[in-house]
Design a protein around this motif. Structure first.
Motif, PDB file in Angstrom:
ATOM      1  N   THR A 161      20.870  16.459  35.335  1.00 30.30           N
ATOM      2  CA  THR A 161      20.635  17.906  35.294  1.00 30.30           C
ATOM      3  C   THR A 161      21.919  18.679  35.557  1.00 30.30           C
ATOM      4  N   THR A 162      22.169  19.672  34.716  1.00 32.67           N
ATOM      5  CA  THR A 162      23.246  20.631  34.952  1.00 32.67           C
ATOM      6  C   THR A 162      22.621  21.988  35.236  1.00 32.67           C
ATOM      7  N   ILE A 163      22.961  22.559  36.374  1.00 32.44           N
ATOM      8  CA  ILE A 163      22.507  23.910  36.720  1.00 32.44           C
ATOM      9  C   ILE A 163      23.705  24.846  36.637  1.00 32.44           C
ATOM     10  N   ILE A 164      23.525  25.969  35.950  1.00 31.29           N
ATOM     11  CA  ILE A 164      24.537  27.016  35.897  1.00 31.29           C
ATOM     12  C   ILE A 164      23.934  28.262  36.542  1.00 31.29           C
ATOM     13  N   HIS A 165      24.552  28.748  37.584  1.00 31.34           N
ATOM     14  CA  HIS A 165      23.967  29.853  38.345  1.00 31.34           C
ATOM     15  C   HIS A 165      25.070  30.824  38.748  1.00 31.34           C
ATOM     16  N   GLY A 166      24.787  32.115  38.617  1.00 28.44           N
ATOM     17  CA  GLY A 166      25.746  33.152  38.966  1.00 28.44           C
ATOM     18  C   GLY A 166      25.738  33.475  40.447  1.00 28.44           C
ATOM     19  N   ARG A 167      26.931  33.615  41.015  1.00 28.20           N
ATOM     20  CA  ARG A 167      27.020  33.937  42.442  1.00 28.20           C
ATOM     21  C   ARG A 167      26.498  35.340  42.746  1.00 28.20           C
ATOM     22  N   GLN A 168      26.499  36.220  41.744  1.00 29.84           N
ATOM     23  CA  GLN A 168      26.010  37.587  41.942  1.00 29.84           C
ATOM     24  C   GLN A 168      24.580  37.769  41.418  1.00 29.84           C
ATOM     25  N   ASP A 169      23.855  36.690  41.300  1.00 30.63           N
ATOM     26  CA  ASP A 169      22.485  36.769  40.791  1.00 30.63           C
ATOM     27  C   ASP A 169      21.634  37.642  41.707  1.00 30.63           C
ATOM     28  N   GLU A 170      21.072  38.701  41.154  1.00 31.11           N
ATOM     29  CA  GLU A 170      20.284  39.660  41.919  1.00 31.11           C
ATOM     30  C   GLU A 170      18.783  39.381  41.837  1.00 31.11           C
ATOM     31  N   VAL A 171      18.383  38.379  41.057  1.00 28.59           N
ATOM     32  CA  VAL A 171      16.966  38.065  40.880  1.00 28.59           C
ATOM     33  C   VAL A 171      16.596  36.756  41.570  1.00 28.59           C
ATOM     34  N   ILE A 172      17.319  35.696  41.250  1.00 27.80           N
ATOM     35  CA  ILE A 172      17.098  34.394  41.859  1.00 27.80           C
ATOM     36  C   ILE A 172      18.342  34.044  42.680  1.00 27.80           C
ATOM     37  N   PRO A 173      18.260  34.065  44.001  1.00 27.83           N
ATOM     38  CA  PRO A 173      19.445  33.790  44.823  1.00 27.83           C
ATOM     39  C   PRO A 173      20.051  32.423  44.497  1.00 27.83           C
ATOM     40  N   ILE A 174      21.361  32.366  44.398  1.00 29.17           N
ATOM     41  CA  ILE A 174      22.025  31.111  44.066  1.00 29.17           C
ATOM     42  C   ILE A 174      21.762  30.042  45.122  1.00 29.17           C
ATOM     43  N   GLN A 175      21.414  30.455  46.321  1.00 30.58           N
ATOM     44  CA  GLN A 175      21.144  29.480  47.380  1.00 30.58           C
ATOM     45  C   GLN A 175      20.004  28.541  46.997  1.00 30.58           C
ATOM     46  N   SER A 176      19.057  29.029  46.189  1.00 34.45           N
ATOM     47  CA  SER A 176      17.945  28.162  45.783  1.00 34.45           C
ATOM     48  C   SER A 176      18.448  26.990  44.942  1.00 34.45           C
ATOM     49  N   SER A 177      19.447  27.224  44.099  1.00 34.83           N
ATOM     50  CA  SER A 177      20.035  26.140  43.308  1.00 34.83           C
ATOM     51  C   SER A 177      20.919  25.249  44.170  1.00 34.83           C
ATOM     52  N   ARG A 178      21.611  25.843  45.121  1.00 32.69           N
ATOM     53  CA  ARG A 178      22.427  25.037  46.039  1.00 32.69           C
ATOM     54  C   ARG A 178      21.552  24.079  46.833  1.00 32.69           C
ATOM     55  N   ASP A 179      20.429  24.575  47.329  1.00 35.47           N
ATOM     56  CA  ASP A 179      19.512  23.722  48.096  1.00 35.47           C
ATOM     57  C   ASP A 179      18.936  22.616  47.223  1.00 35.47           C
ATOM     58  N   TYR A 180      18.606  22.965  45.978  1.00 34.52           N
ATOM     59  CA  TYR A 180      18.024  21.989  45.059  1.00 34.52           C
ATOM     60  C   TYR A 180      19.021  20.880  44.748  1.00 34.52           C
ATOM     61  N   ALA A 181      20.264  21.252  44.460  1.00 32.79           N
ATOM     62  CA  ALA A 181      21.284  20.264  44.086  1.00 32.79           C
ATOM     63  C   ALA A 181      21.700  19.404  45.278  1.00 32.79           C
TER      64      ALA A 181
END
Length: 207
Positions: free
Chosen positions: A153-173
């Motif tokens: 899996t490759t996740i691409i997530h913006g640090r300035q995401d205003e809808v889904i906090p990037i922390q959710s992807s950090r925790d998942y990875a």
């Protein structure tokens, strides 16, 4: 032959800007991007469960599949891959882990529950449409901690995401060795990505 599928986000559609960019990028490389429309069946009664069933049925006859999912489409893609062995790779663009509780306040969610539906601006149709509260109840049953199949899996997530906090992807990875998280300077739309990122999406840097 490897088949590529794009799963759009909530209140979007298969003709979104990201879908068109990815489609053109793959076409230049002799590949076809199949785009699934989650608006079929009516937006008001949309659920994550319905999306999962729709994708699973669409790819059932394929042998090798890559799912590219944006936002809620990313959450959907992850759950399809959990059960469908033909999915051999995932690309998740700002996946909606923890949705919708990370999106709206507790008060807004309670008002949605009380009223029964909430008007959501639908970018694909250019107008606001009602979405039933059952969407929230259903989405809360698809918890990311239950995703355990080791699909690359490759996740691409913006640090300035205003809808889904990037922390959710950090925790998942962090708890899954098969997940690579690419953090970019962008918001939820991921509107301006360097071509290197699209190369990462289709795996060119690995070849």
């Amino acid at each position: 032959m490897l088949q590529w599928f794009y799963l759009h986000g909530l209140a979007s559609g298969p003709k979104s800007r990201k879908a068109q960019l990815l489609g053109a990028f793959l076409q230049e490389r002799g590949q076809t991007l199949h785009r699934i429309d989650f608006n079929d069946g009516g937006f008001s009664h949309l659920t994550v469960s319905r999306q999962i069933r729709q994708v699973s049925a669409r790819i059932a006859q394929e042998e090798r599949v890559v799912l590219i999912g944006s936002s809620l489409g990313g959450l959907t893609a992850a759950w399809v891959a959990q059960e469908s062995l033909m999915v051999e790779r995932l690309v998740l663009l700002a996946p909606a882990f923890g949705f919708p509780d990370c999106w709206l306040t507790a008060g807004e969610l309670e008002e949605w529950r009380r009223l029964g539906d909430r008007l959501i601006y639908h970018y694909g149709q250019g107008r606001s449409l009602p979405l039933r509260y059952h969407f929230v109840e259903d989405a809360r049953t698809w918890l990311p901690h239950r995703l355990t199949r080791p699909v690359p899996t490759t996740i691409i997530h913006g640090r300035q995401d205003e809808v889904i906090p990037i922390q959710s992807s950090r925790d998942y990875a962090k708890t899954r060795s098969w997940v690579e998280l690419i953090e970019v300077d962008s918001d939820h739309a991921l509107g301006q990505l360097h071509p290197r990122v699209w190369q990462e999406v289709i795996g060119e840097r690995r070849q």
